[in-house]
Write a protein that holds these residues in place. Structure first.
Motif, PDB file in Angstrom:
ATOM      1  N   LEU A 127       0.829  -1.216   0.000  1.00 16.81           N
ATOM      2  CA  LEU A 127       0.000   0.000   0.000  1.00 16.81           C
ATOM      3  C   LEU A 127       0.859   1.261   0.000  1.00 16.81           C
ATOM      4  N   THR A 128       1.934   1.225   0.745  1.00 15.81           N
ATOM      5  CA  THR A 128       2.852   2.370   0.781  1.00 15.81           C
ATOM      6  C   THR A 128       3.438   2.620  -0.607  1.00 15.81           C
ATOM      7  N   ARG A 129       3.907   1.565  -1.248  1.00 18.69           N
ATOM      8  CA  ARG A 129       4.458   1.714  -2.611  1.00 18.69           C
ATOM      9  C   ARG A 129       3.405   2.234  -3.580  1.00 18.69           C
ATOM     10  N   LEU A 130       2.194   1.701  -3.493  1.00 20.28           N
ATOM     11  CA  LEU A 130       1.126   2.183  -4.379  1.00 20.28           C
ATOM     12  C   LEU A 130       0.885   3.679  -4.179  1.00 20.28           C
ATOM     13  N   ASN A 131       0.866   4.116  -2.927  1.00 21.10           N
ATOM     14  CA  ASN A 131       0.626   5.534  -2.643  1.00 21.10           C
ATOM     15  C   ASN A 131       1.792   6.418  -3.045  1.00 21.10           C
ATOM     16  N   GLU A 132       2.985   5.879  -3.068  1.00 20.04           N
ATOM     17  CA  GLU A 132       4.164   6.665  -3.444  1.00 20.04           C
ATOM     18  C   GLU A 132       4.426   6.629  -4.942  1.00 20.04           C
ATOM     19  N   GLU A 133       3.920   5.618  -5.609  1.00 12.38           N
ATOM     20  CA  GLU A 133       4.220   5.460  -7.033  1.00 12.38           C
ATOM     21  C   GLU A 133       2.948   5.430  -7.875  1.00 12.38           C
ATOM     22  N   GLY A 134       2.327   4.274  -7.997  1.00 13.74           N
ATOM     23  CA  GLY A 134       1.201   4.098  -8.903  1.00 13.74           C
ATOM     24  C   GLY A 134      -0.007   4.969  -8.610  1.00 13.74           C
ATOM     25  N   LEU A 135      -0.241   5.271  -7.357  1.00 10.71           N
ATOM     26  CA  LEU A 135      -1.397   6.096  -6.966  1.00 10.71           C
ATOM     27  C   LEU A 135      -0.949   7.365  -6.236  1.00 10.71           C
ATOM     28  N   ALA A 136       0.194   7.893  -6.632  1.00  7.75           N
ATOM     29  CA  ALA A 136       0.774   9.046  -5.947  1.00  7.75           C
ATOM     30  C   ALA A 136      -0.036  10.327  -6.128  1.00  7.75           C
ATOM     31  N   SER A 137      -0.687  10.481  -7.268  1.00  7.94           N
ATOM     32  CA  SER A 137      -1.474  11.697  -7.475  1.00  7.94           C
ATOM     33  C   SER A 137      -2.668  11.390  -8.365  1.00  7.94           C
ATOM     34  N   PRO A 138      -3.750  12.111  -8.131  1.00  6.40           N
ATOM     35  CA  PRO A 138      -4.953  11.856  -8.929  1.00  6.40           C
ATOM     36  C   PRO A 138      -4.756  12.280 -10.382  1.00  6.40           C
ATOM     37  N   ALA A 139      -5.468  11.619 -11.246  1.00  8.63           N
ATOM     38  CA  ALA A 139      -5.416  11.966 -12.662  1.00  8.63           C
ATOM     39  C   ALA A 139      -6.185  13.260 -12.881  1.00  8.63           C
ATOM     40  N   PRO A 140      -5.670  14.121 -13.742  1.00 12.05           N
ATOM     41  CA  PRO A 140      -6.429  15.346 -14.033  1.00 12.05           C
ATOM     42  C   PRO A 140      -7.673  14.965 -14.830  1.00 12.05           C
ATOM     43  N   CYS A 141      -8.810  15.374 -14.341  1.00 14.55           N
ATOM     44  CA  CYS A 141     -10.047  15.095 -15.073  1.00 14.55           C
ATOM     45  C   CYS A 141     -11.090  16.123 -14.672  1.00 14.55           C
TER      46      CYS A 141
END
Length: 153
Positions: A127-141
Motif C-alpha cells: 500500500l505504501t508503494r502504491l501511494n508513493e508510485e502508482g497512486l501518488a497523485s490523482p489523474a487530471p479530469c
C-alpha cells in the motif's frame, strides 16, 4: 481480476468509520487528528498541510479555525518565510494527539491482526508503494455534471 477500486473504497470507508468512532470517544474528529498529527511532524504551511491531509483549502481553513478555538493549534509566522503562516500544535493539542495516537495504533493493530504476521508487512509495504508510485497523485479530469432540467414555464 478483483475490482481493486471497490476493495480499496470499502476498506477505506470501514476503517475510516472505525477510526472516527474510536476518536469520538476522545472528543476529536478524524480530520482534526489528521491535521494535528501531520502538523507535529514538520513546520507546514496551511496550504502544504492541506495537501498532506488531502483536504481542500476551504476545509483546511475551517479545520484550523476549529482547532484554534479549542486551543489545540495556532497559526504562527513561518521561521523560514515571513510571508507564510504555519500551523503549530499547542501543548494541549500534543497531549490529545498522543492519546488519540494510542487509540488509532491499537485499532490498526487489531485490523492488521486479522492477517498472518508475514502478510501484514507485505500488505502495508505494498500500500505504501502504491501511494508513493502508482497512486501518488490523482489523474487530471473534469467531472461531468448532468445538465439541469429546464424550468417549467
Amino acid at each position: 481480476m478483483a475490482d481493486l477500486l471497490c476493495l480499496l473504497t470499502r476498506a477505506s470507508h470501514v476503517l475510516a468509520t472505525q477510526v472516527a468512532a474510536a476518536l469520538a470517544d476522545l472528543g476529536v474528529s478524524q480530520r482534526a487528528y489528521g491535521v494535528l498529527s501531520n502538523a507535529m511532524e514538520a513546520e507546514l504551511t496551511q496550504i502544504r498541510l492541506a495537501e498532506v491531509c488531502s483536504l481542500d483549502k476551504t476545509t483546511m481553513v475551517a479545520a484550523v479555525d476549529e482547532l484554534e478555538r479549542a486551543g489545540l493549534a495556532e497559526r504562527r509566522a513561518s521561521s523560514t518565510d515571513r510571508r507564510a503562516h504555519v500551523v503549530a500544535v499547542t501543548p494541549k493539542g500534543r497531549r490529545l494527539v498522543a492519546k488519540a495516537g494510542r487509540v488509532v495504533d491499537q485499532l490498526y493493530e487489531d485490523v492488521l491482526g486479522t492477517l498472518p504476521a508475514r502478510e501484514r508487512t507485505a500488505f502495508v509495504d505494498a500500500l505504501t508503494r502504491l501511494n508513493e508510485e502508482g497512486l501518488a497523485s490523482p489523474a487530471p479530469c473534469k467531472q461531468v455534471r448532468r445538465p439541469r432540467a429546464a424550468k417549467a414555464s
